[in-house]
Design a protein around this motif. Structure first.
Motif, PDB file in Angstrom:
ATOM      1  N   GLN A  74      39.503  57.130  55.993  1.00 16.32           N
ATOM      2  CA  GLN A  74      38.647  56.234  56.781  1.00 16.32           C
ATOM      3  C   GLN A  74      37.181  56.281  56.352  1.00 16.32           C
ATOM      4  O   GLN A  74      36.474  55.278  56.467  1.00 16.32           O
ATOM      5  N   ASN A  75      36.724  57.417  55.877  1.00 13.66           N
ATOM      6  CA  ASN A  75      35.306  57.564  55.564  1.00 13.66           C
ATOM      7  C   ASN A  75      34.935  57.125  54.159  1.00 13.66           C
ATOM      8  O   ASN A  75      33.753  56.915  53.875  1.00 13.66           O
ATOM      9  N   PRO A 223      31.905  47.880  53.129  1.00 15.73           N
ATOM     10  CA  PRO A 223      32.490  47.981  54.481  1.00 15.73           C
ATOM     11  C   PRO A 223      33.563  49.068  54.506  1.00 15.73           C
ATOM     12  O   PRO A 223      34.411  49.139  53.619  1.00 15.73           O
ATOM     13  N   LYS A 224      33.500  49.927  55.480  1.00 17.47           N
ATOM     14  CA  LYS A 224      34.496  50.996  55.621  1.00 17.47           C
ATOM     15  C   LYS A 224      35.411  50.698  56.806  1.00 17.47           C
ATOM     16  O   LYS A 224      35.158  49.791  57.605  1.00 17.47           O
ATOM     17  N   MET A 225      36.443  51.493  56.925  1.00 16.12           N
ATOM     18  CA  MET A 225      37.285  51.391  58.095  1.00 16.12           C
ATOM     19  C   MET A 225      36.524  51.869  59.326  1.00 16.12           C
ATOM     20  O   MET A 225      35.645  52.726  59.231  1.00 16.12           O
ATOM     21  N   GLU A 226      36.886  51.322  60.479  1.00 16.89           N
ATOM     22  CA  GLU A 226      36.281  51.802  61.717  1.00 16.89           C
ATOM     23  C   GLU A 226      36.663  53.256  61.935  1.00 16.89           C
ATOM     24  O   GLU A 226      37.780  53.676  61.643  1.00 16.89           O
ATOM     25  N   ARG A 227      35.738  54.023  62.439  1.00 21.01           N
ATOM     26  CA  ARG A 227      36.012  55.417  62.710  1.00 21.01           C
ATOM     27  C   ARG A 227      34.991  55.918  63.721  1.00 21.01           C
ATOM     28  O   ARG A 227      33.846  55.475  63.719  1.00 21.01           O
ATOM     29  N   THR A 228      35.425  56.833  64.554  1.00 24.85           N
ATOM     30  CA  THR A 228      34.525  57.462  65.523  1.00 24.85           C
ATOM     31  C   THR A 228      34.743  58.966  65.510  1.00 24.85           C
ATOM     32  O   THR A 228      33.890  59.730  65.078  1.00 24.85           O
ATOM     33  N   ALA A 231      34.264  60.442  61.985  1.00 25.96           N
ATOM     34  CA  ALA A 231      33.139  59.953  61.192  1.00 25.96           C
ATOM     35  C   ALA A 231      32.361  61.097  60.541  1.00 25.96           C
ATOM     36  O   ALA A 231      31.901  62.016  61.219  1.00 25.96           O
TER      37      ALA A 231
END
Length: 403
Positions: A74-75, A223-228, A231
């Motif tokens: 994701q990062n 643009p990256k994948m969404e991540r929380t 992250a």
């Protein structure tokens, strides 16, 4: 009634040393206390020693290794990115599945379950990729389901030979801290490990070692994948000061401190040599039974887990069930297409020759009870000979060193 202990010889979770268990038996503490960094900051640096890296950084996530897999993807990657992967066991299969579900364009090479990363096929794909569309190459260093170890350094050599800039992702969950791994030397960009294997902790903490190149990939403007939760940016902001963006598992950190101390006290090279000695004893025991490993050739033999094929007409699940119910011993099962065909002996972590002999002796009884025609004591005797010779050789070397 049950007496004594239930023996654990699965390839993870592994046995937790008493020193580590006691270290985790502490009261709850304030993870934002001013002295908390005195515990956490040295852990980050000492984990880099285990991964054999000087640059970059290591993240710790409260998750299994699967969480660190996801964090790595994701990062640094974006949906639609092309990646090169291979499937040759249940865990490499699951990694491909995750990459596809996260939207990557996966070129997956299927390999016989018993072999490892196909360097020849990887080289053909890399050589043909003159436009450098492949952004990452994935390597399962140790496939836990089949007992196969692959050549990570070989992947780096072929990328360098073709001057290809792809990132190297490595699943080292069942290898790192047990089998030699060299992040910097092998040019690995993202490497995943888990607490419940060679680090001798309970399951629930994952480690992700990230190179400077991968950190730069995480920072660029693509643009990256969404991540929380996973992250990098949030982790870096807090980790630099010894803290975390969410509540960390503080007891794990106390256990990790002692586990790392134990690895360094033994010496990493000695840890790797011990795992090889233990694994070779198990392999010789299996050969004495007249059985074969799932690994199709010695070049693939894993020093952390052996997947053992049962004879025709014998159900491996019956072997595992008998070992557990009659002899209070957990052996690993065959996963996916190997269910009923293999059982596994995990020989990693806090383990010694006597423990491996116990695993072999129980496996012999369970095999015989399940209908296998093997000579009782044959596998144990073969392993005993190996361990005795190895111990004698070790004593001689120590004597010479003292002189």
């Amino acid at each position: 009634m049950k007496h004594g202990i239930r023996h654990l010889y699965i390839p993870g979770p592994t046995n937790v040393p008493e020193r580590v268990r006691r270290a985790m038996n502490v009261p709850m503490e304030d993870q934002r206390a001013p002295d908390f960094p005195a515990l956490s900051l040295p852990l980050f640096e000492d984990l880099k020693r285990v991964f054999k890296m000087r640059e970059g950084r290591v993240f710790m996530y409260p998750s299994s290794g699967t969480g660190a897999w996801e964090a790595a993807i994701q990062n640094t990657l974006a949906r639609g990115d092309r990646v090169l992967m291979s499937r040759f066991g249940q865990f490499s299969h699951l990694w491909v599945d995750m990459a596809q579900r996260l939207g990557l364009d996966v070129e997956a090479i299927d390999v016989e379950w018993g072999a490892g990363v196909p360097l020849d096929a990887y080289e053909r794909a890399i050589a043909a990729d003159r436009a450098h569309a492949i952004r990452a190459v994935f390597v399962t260093h140790n496939e836990t389901a089949t007992g196969v170890t692959s050549d990570v350094a070989g992947v780096r050599r072929l990328l360098d030979a073709h001057q290809h800039p792809a990132l190297i992702f490595v699943d080292g969950v069942s290898s790192i801290a047990s089998i030699d791994f060299r992040q910097d030397e092998w040019g690995v960009d993202l490497a995943v490990a888990g607490s419940q294997k060679g680090f001798m902790l309970p399951a629930g903490l994952s480690f992700l070692a990230v190179s400077e190149k991968a950190l730069a990939a995480a920072r660029d403007n693509r643009p990256k994948m969404e991540r929380t939760y996973f992250a990098f940016a949030d982790m870096i902001t807090h980790n630099d000061n010894g803290f975390f963006p969410y509540t960390p598992p503080t007891q794990f950190f106390h256990g990790l401190r002692v586990a790392l101390d134990m690895l360094f006290e033994e010496g990493l090279d000695n840890v790797f040599a011990r795992h090889h000695r233990l694994a070779e004893g198990v392999r010789r025991g299996v050969a004495a039974w007249g059985l074969k490993l799932q690994a199709v050739a010695p070049q693939w033999h894993s020093d952390t887990v052996s997947a053992i094929r049962v004879p025709e007409g014998v159900d491996a699940n019956a072997v595992i069930r008998t070992a557990y119910e009659r002899y209070d011993t957990s052996l690993g099962g065959g996963l996916a297409q190997l269910s009923g065909k293999v059982f596994r002996i995990g020989h990693l972590g806090d383990l010694n020759p006597a423990m491996c002999l116990t695993a072999l002796s129980v496996a012999e009884m369970a095999l015989a009870d399940a209908g296998a025609r093997i000579e009782p004591g044959s596998g144990v005797a073969a392993a005993q000979d190996w361990y005795r010779d190895a111990a004698a050789e070790g004593s001689t070397l120590m004597q010479h060193a003292a002189e």
